[in-house]
Scaffold this motif. Sequence first.
Motif, PDB file in Angstrom:
ATOM      1  N   HIS A 116      -3.929   8.250   2.925  1.00 30.19           N
ATOM      2  CA  HIS A 116      -3.043   7.125   2.675  1.00 30.19           C
ATOM      3  C   HIS A 116      -1.683   7.376   3.302  1.00 30.19           C
ATOM      4  N   GLY A 122       5.821   4.966   3.489  1.00 28.01           N
ATOM      5  CA  GLY A 122       4.893   5.005   2.368  1.00 28.01           C
ATOM      6  C   GLY A 122       5.601   4.690   1.059  1.00 28.01           C
ATOM      7  N   TYR A 126       5.177   1.389  -1.476  1.00 31.28           N
ATOM      8  CA  TYR A 126       4.931   1.468  -2.911  1.00 31.28           C
ATOM      9  C   TYR A 126       5.998   0.716  -3.697  1.00 31.28           C
ATOM     10  N   CYS A 170      -5.726   2.821  -7.970  1.00 28.56           N
ATOM     11  CA  CYS A 170      -4.318   3.083  -7.716  1.00 28.56           C
ATOM     12  C   CYS A 170      -3.946   4.446  -8.291  1.00 28.56           C
ATOM     13  N   HIS A 182       4.591   7.573  -3.722  1.00 31.50           N
ATOM     14  CA  HIS A 182       3.996   6.545  -2.892  1.00 31.50           C
ATOM     15  C   HIS A 182       2.580   6.268  -3.396  1.00 31.50           C
ATOM     16  N   LEU A 183       1.954   5.266  -2.810  1.00 33.44           N
ATOM     17  CA  LEU A 183       0.665   4.812  -3.321  1.00 33.44           C
ATOM     18  C   LEU A 183      -0.494   5.620  -2.757  1.00 33.44           C
ATOM     19  N   ALA A 184      -1.302   6.178  -3.635  1.00 28.66           N
ATOM     20  CA  ALA A 184      -2.519   6.857  -3.205  1.00 28.66           C
ATOM     21  C   ALA A 184      -3.711   6.092  -3.775  1.00 28.66           C
ATOM     22  N   GLY A 188      -4.517   2.670  -1.714  1.00 31.14           N
ATOM     23  CA  GLY A 188      -3.620   3.227  -0.718  1.00 31.14           C
ATOM     24  C   GLY A 188      -4.354   3.464   0.586  1.00 31.14           C
TER      25      GLY A 188
END
Lengths: 226, 226
Positions: A116, A122, A126, A170, A182-184, A188
């Motif tokens: 991601h 990143g 998010y 998420c 940040h989004l994983a 992501g």
Amino acid sequence: MKSGPDIARVAALVGDPARANMLTALLDGQALTASELAQEGGVTVQTASSHLGKLLQARLVGVRKQGRHRYYDLGGRDVAHMLEALMGVAAGAGPTRVRPGPKEPALRKARVCYDHLAGDLGVQLYEGIRRLKLLAKDGEAIALTRKGRRFCTDFAIDLADLERLRRPLCRECLDWSARRSHLAGSLGSAFLARFYDLGWAKRVPSSRVVAFSSTGEKAFLDRFAA
Amino acid sequence: MKSGPDIARVAALVGDPARANMLTALLDGQALTASELAQEGGVTVQTASSHLGKLLQARLVGVRKQGRHRYYDLGGRDVAHMLEALMGVAAGAGPTRVRPGPKEPALRKARVCYDHLAGDLGVQLYEGIRRLKLLAKDGEAIALTRKGRRFCTDFAIDLADLERLRRPLCRECLDWSARRSHLAGSLGSAFLARFYDLGWAKRVPSSRVVAFSSTGEKAFLDRFAA
DNA sequence: TAGACGCTTCGATTATCATCGAGGTATGAA
DNA sequence: TTCATACCTCGATGATAATCGAAGCGTCTA
């Protein structure tokens, strides 16, 4: 005294420069062959083979045989997380500060973290989708809001597909450069894939840098960092 | 190739058993003297001194001189986080699985993580106050709701005091045993302190275990895991 | 079948580093 | 001052482990 898991064992494994370089090379989630990893580690194939044997035994990496090649990949998400945590400490530690190489700013801006998007962009992604109220914290897990689900559909992300996976949709991941989340998670991952598809960004070969085109970056910021 | 921070350097530092034990001993947040750390590491004081010098140079630990003693403590929260991440990997890695010693279940249930509560009960605490809507995610940071602030006051936690510190009030911390988040930050620290004060729990000497009394645990679950 | 390629195993060499004894320097107590 | 304590520095020793050459084993191609 001897309580908890044997932390020294795995730390020692990561503590060798050759192995550390190999692991970092795998951090973007793609699998590499033994020879490629030898190159990344700066050692001969024999030496690399020995290292990989040890990493394999400790489950820090995994293998898939494919023809006469052996593809190694990272052992799991927790391994990736640990490596990023190590970077977080290493970044601000020691009198021998990391000298910011030519690639450094690019890495700081946008890079791949397992699968991601990480780095400044990143984090912006998010925070953007949080600001737009596409995501909400519900108890322990982060979940898409109704608005968020609509957005994903519009953005050509197939949620039904993602939710079939056992992997959480998420997830937060702490960024070593920006020191923010940040989004994983599979979402992501899906976002990043979509950016590639849209031609907004592409991977820089043999590095973790994600290069956004100027129009791609504009479109990205337009959507998420409004 | 040589991109990002020098991860091998710090990993190698943690990779030595003596140093790893010392660091783990510091993980509960309390400072220890050089001799105590030598004991924890299972080495002589000379050896320990050498180790501590290296850890100090890399900022993995800090020192305070006090009389003829030298109190060492962990270099920072990111160091603690890295160690927990390493434990997460070490817990599920290797053919030489960690044999669950007598203390293991206790550690898994409730332990100190730097200065706040971790383990099953830590996770329950976090999820409980989320469920009770005492906390809300607002953009990037977690914040207390109005209801949450009232709760804290009732619970004899002085928020004004905590907010004077530069340290963030609320923070998530990933648990290596439960693989879920628990509450860190100054609020997490304050909660744990409060549990001690109320006589609900106390530290088990020379270990990270937090032992709840039976009445204390009942009261705890009553409040947070309703 | 032969040959090239990718990878591993074995063995010898070498360098690194943890370890501890001995001796040195602050701090505190008598 | 004198002694004890807590800690550090120096130097020698020893063990561990990274490294690579040589050789062996599958796998693909022709």
